[in-house]
Design a protein around this motif. Structure first.
Motif, mmCIF file in Angstrom:
data_model
loop_
_atom_site.group_PDB
_atom_site.id
_atom_site.type_symbol
_atom_site.label_atom_id
_atom_site.label_comp_id
_atom_site.label_asym_id
_atom_site.label_seq_id
_atom_site.Cartn_x
_atom_site.Cartn_y
_atom_site.Cartn_z
ATOM 1 N N ASN A 22 8.947 -6.367 -4.953
ATOM 2 C CA ASN A 22 8.070 -6.863 -3.891
ATOM 3 C C ASN A 22 8.956 -7.287 -2.737
ATOM 4 N N LEU A 23 8.733 -6.726 -1.569
ATOM 5 C CA LEU A 23 9.554 -7.026 -0.406
ATOM 6 C C LEU A 23 8.883 -8.075 0.469
ATOM 7 N N ASP A 24 9.706 -8.736 1.258
ATOM 8 C CA ASP A 24 9.206 -9.772 2.153
ATOM 9 C C ASP A 24 8.271 -9.193 3.205
ATOM 10 N N ALA A 25 8.423 -7.907 3.517
ATOM 11 C CA ALA A 25 7.546 -7.263 4.506
ATOM 12 C C ALA A 25 6.169 -6.950 3.955
ATOM 13 N N GLY A 26 5.956 -7.126 2.637
ATOM 14 C CA GLY A 26 4.645 -6.898 2.035
ATOM 15 C C GLY A 26 4.561 -5.657 1.175
ATOM 16 N N GLU A 27 5.563 -4.802 1.196
ATOM 17 C CA GLU A 27 5.528 -3.586 0.392
ATOM 18 C C GLU A 27 5.805 -3.916 -1.072
ATOM 19 N N ARG A 28 5.145 -3.188 -1.960
ATOM 20 C CA ARG A 28 5.299 -3.405 -3.399
ATOM 21 C C ARG A 28 5.230 -2.055 -4.094
ATOM 22 N N GLY A 29 6.224 -1.773 -4.919
ATOM 23 C CA GLY A 29 6.239 -0.504 -5.634
ATOM 24 C C GLY A 29 7.548 -0.295 -6.354
ATOM 25 N N ARG A 30 7.715 0.933 -6.858
ATOM 26 C CA ARG A 30 8.902 1.290 -7.634
ATOM 27 C C ARG A 30 9.916 2.003 -6.743
ATOM 28 N N VAL A 31 11.182 1.619 -6.855
ATOM 29 C CA VAL A 31 12.251 2.199 -6.049
ATOM 30 C C VAL A 31 12.558 3.602 -6.572
ATOM 31 N N THR A 32 12.491 4.581 -5.692
ATOM 32 C CA THR A 32 12.757 5.970 -6.076
ATOM 33 C C THR A 32 14.065 6.503 -5.503
ATOM 34 N N HIS A 33 14.579 5.883 -4.433
ATOM 35 C CA HIS A 33 15.817 6.386 -3.826
ATOM 36 C C HIS A 33 16.462 5.260 -3.037
ATOM 37 N N ILE A 34 17.782 5.139 -3.173
ATOM 38 C CA ILE A 34 18.569 4.169 -2.401
ATOM 39 C C ILE A 34 19.622 4.950 -1.639
ATOM 40 N N GLY A 35 19.511 4.970 -0.323
ATOM 41 C CA GLY A 35 20.465 5.676 0.511
ATOM 42 C C GLY A 35 21.195 4.723 1.425
ATOM 43 N N LEU A 36 22.096 5.269 2.214
ATOM 44 C CA LEU A 36 22.840 4.438 3.150
ATOM 45 C C LEU A 36 21.966 3.967 4.305
ATOM 46 N N ARG A 37 21.008 4.769 4.722
ATOM 47 C CA ARG A 37 20.194 4.414 5.877
ATOM 48 C C ARG A 37 18.877 3.772 5.481
ATOM 49 N N SER A 38 18.290 4.175 4.363
ATOM 50 C CA SER A 38 16.956 3.710 4.022
ATOM 51 C C SER A 38 16.771 3.658 2.510
ATOM 52 N N THR A 39 15.683 3.010 2.105
ATOM 53 C CA THR A 39 15.266 2.921 0.707
ATOM 54 C C THR A 39 13.837 3.416 0.601
ATOM 55 N N ARG A 40 13.559 4.212 -0.415
ATOM 56 C CA ARG A 40 12.216 4.764 -0.608
ATOM 57 C C ARG A 40 11.545 4.057 -1.775
ATOM 58 N N ILE A 41 10.272 3.708 -1.567
ATOM 59 C CA ILE A 41 9.488 2.982 -2.565
ATOM 60 C C ILE A 41 8.170 3.717 -2.770
ATOM 61 N N LEU A 42 7.807 3.942 -4.030
ATOM 62 C CA LEU A 42 6.535 4.580 -4.381
ATOM 63 C C LEU A 42 5.535 3.480 -4.707
ATOM 64 N N THR A 43 4.494 3.346 -3.882
ATOM 65 C CA THR A 43 3.522 2.285 -4.045
ATOM 66 C C THR A 43 2.515 2.642 -5.141
ATOM 67 N N ARG A 44 1.609 1.690 -5.433
ATOM 68 C CA ARG A 44 0.579 1.914 -6.442
ATOM 69 C C ARG A 44 -0.450 2.935 -5.971
ATOM 70 N N ASP A 45 -0.507 3.208 -4.687
ATOM 71 C CA ASP A 45 -1.407 4.238 -4.158
ATOM 72 C C ASP A 45 -0.773 5.627 -4.210
ATOM 73 N N ASP A 46 0.383 5.754 -4.917
ATOM 74 C CA ASP A 46 1.119 7.023 -5.004
ATOM 75 C C ASP A 46 1.527 7.525 -3.624
ATOM 76 N N VAL A 47 1.881 6.591 -2.764
ATOM 77 C CA VAL A 47 2.372 6.907 -1.423
ATOM 78 C C VAL A 47 3.817 6.430 -1.334
ATOM 79 N N GLU A 48 4.707 7.320 -0.955
ATOM 80 C CA GLU A 48 6.111 6.963 -0.834
ATOM 81 C C GLU A 48 6.392 6.502 0.595
ATOM 82 N N ILE A 49 6.929 5.295 0.720
ATOM 83 C CA ILE A 49 7.258 4.750 2.026
ATOM 84 C C ILE A 49 8.777 4.643 2.136
ATOM 85 N N THR A 50 9.277 4.812 3.344
ATOM 86 C CA THR A 50 10.709 4.732 3.631
ATOM 87 C C THR A 50 10.954 3.525 4.523
ATOM 88 N N LEU A 51 11.814 2.613 4.051
ATOM 89 C CA LEU A 51 12.088 1.380 4.774
ATOM 90 C C LEU A 51 13.548 1.357 5.205
#
Length: 380
Positions: free
Chosen positions: A218-247
């Protein structure tokens, strides 16, 4: 334009050979093309034998590895080793047969060897690190959580040192290039400060490891989900709505991170508040709630479900049912099923669930317009 006699070239090539092979080199001095062909054929035979014999023997030393990182690494190392042996044979053959143009050919062949090793190390340094961090081994040298950071660092070192060696092979002074790169780096730093902020944040995230791939956060920005990728520029999270967001990593590094999969155990606790009416048997309520939790198939057995009476509420006795689940994303479904089961179990045992009640008292009935007011006999 003078050229070095073939005899001298053969002698220079054979300086590093044992004395027993010197007569053979002297015999090939009169026929440089034949000698070059013989050296090239010998290098090919040696490369094939190395690939067939040595690597096959190395695979026999890893019977328990199967298709693991050790076998994959040996498979990928065959190509650069084969290329190195063949190119070394070609370099010696070129110095013997083509002394005038041997320098250019030597540089080209050395470049082929360096590029081959650079590509192999860049693509498979993660496999080498995975082998060094094998959890089944008693002598694991690297923590498994540090693999992404070390993989990135190794790739950067491969590029830097490989480029430096390529410049040396072609006789280019790398100091001038480094000075130019410094000036360009300052200009790029001012122009891409946001990108660099994400890069440095990603580096620190990989080093500090507040979460890893597969964790539920759970992130301070409000996003909640499972981490699918950790990169140098961004992190990808798969939410409960099966939507992948890039932060962007800078946004994550500056906020609070709640890792529900962290801690000594991957299971998390779910608390269900239950209120029953005053007059209910508290021990019976505890037994009912505990029995509902024990019968649910998706709850972990360790820790066991617990029931705690918390307080005397305004209109109810307040209890908490504490259960543990292994998958944080299943919390909504399991909570729903437990609430339905608790409601049915309390109804079967005739335990009342209190609800808000209001009693209305009418002090006097209103009179209709034109109706005479009642006479108070006591007022006479």
């Amino acid at each position: 334009m003078s050229s070095t006699p073939p005899e001298n070239q053969t002698a220079a090539v054979g300086d590093w050979l044992p004395k027993q092979l010197q007569p053979a080199m002297d015999m090939l001095a009169a026929h440089p093309l034949l000698g070059a062909a013989a050296i090239f054929v010998s290098a090919m035979i040696l490369a094939i034998l190395c690939r067939i014999v040595i690597f096959r023997q190395l695979r026999r030393w890893l019977p328990q590895d199967g298709g693991g990182p050790g076998s994959r690494l040996l498979t990928e190392l065959q190509r650069p080793v084969f290329t190195t042996i063949v190119c070394l044979g070609l370099i010696v053959a070129c110095r013997l047969a083509l002394p005038d143009s041997s320098r250019v050919l030597t540089n080209l062949l050395a470049t082929v060897v360096l590029v081959s090793w650079m590509l192999t190390l860049f693509q498979h340094c993660g496999t080498l690190l995975e082998l060094m961090s094998n959890r089944s081994s008693r002598f694991a040298l690297i923590d498994h959580r540090a693999l992404p950071l070390l993989d990135l660092t190794c790739k950067m070192l491969v590029i830097l040192f490989g480029s430096y060696l390529l410049l040396l092979v072609w006789g280019i002074n790398p100091l001038g290039w480094l000075a130019s790169a410094g000036v360009i780096g300052i200009a790029v730093g001012f122009a891409a400060k946001d990108t660099l902020a994400n890069l440095f944040s990603g580096f620190f995230i990989l080093a500090d490891a507040p979460y890893k791939i597969g964790d539920y956060v759970n992130l301070d920005a409000g996003e909640r989900g499972r981490v699918t990728h950790i990169g140098l520029r961004s992190t990808r999270i798969l939410t409960r709505d099966d939507v992948e967001i890039t932060l962007p990593n800078s946004l994550i590094a500056a906020g609070k991170i709640i890792n529900e999969s962290g801690g000594p155990s991957s299971s998390i606790r779910v608390t269900i508040a239950v209120g029953v009416a005053y007059g209910s048997d508290a021990e019976q309520v505890c037994d009912i709630l505990h029995g509902v939790a024990v019968q649910h198939p998706d709850l972990v057995s360790n820790p066991e479900p617990r029931v705690r009476m918390r307080q005397f509420g305004a209109s109810s006795l307040d209890f908490d049912l504490l259960v543990w689940i292994s998958m944080p994303e299943e919390r909504g479904r399991i909570r729903h099923e437990l609430l339905v089961s608790i409601y049915k179990a309390l109804a079967e045992n005739q335990v009342e669930i209190p609800y808000s009640k209001q009693d209305i008292y009418i002090r006097e009935w209103p009179t209709a317009p034109g109706t005479p007011e009642p006479v108070d006999d006591n007022a006479k």
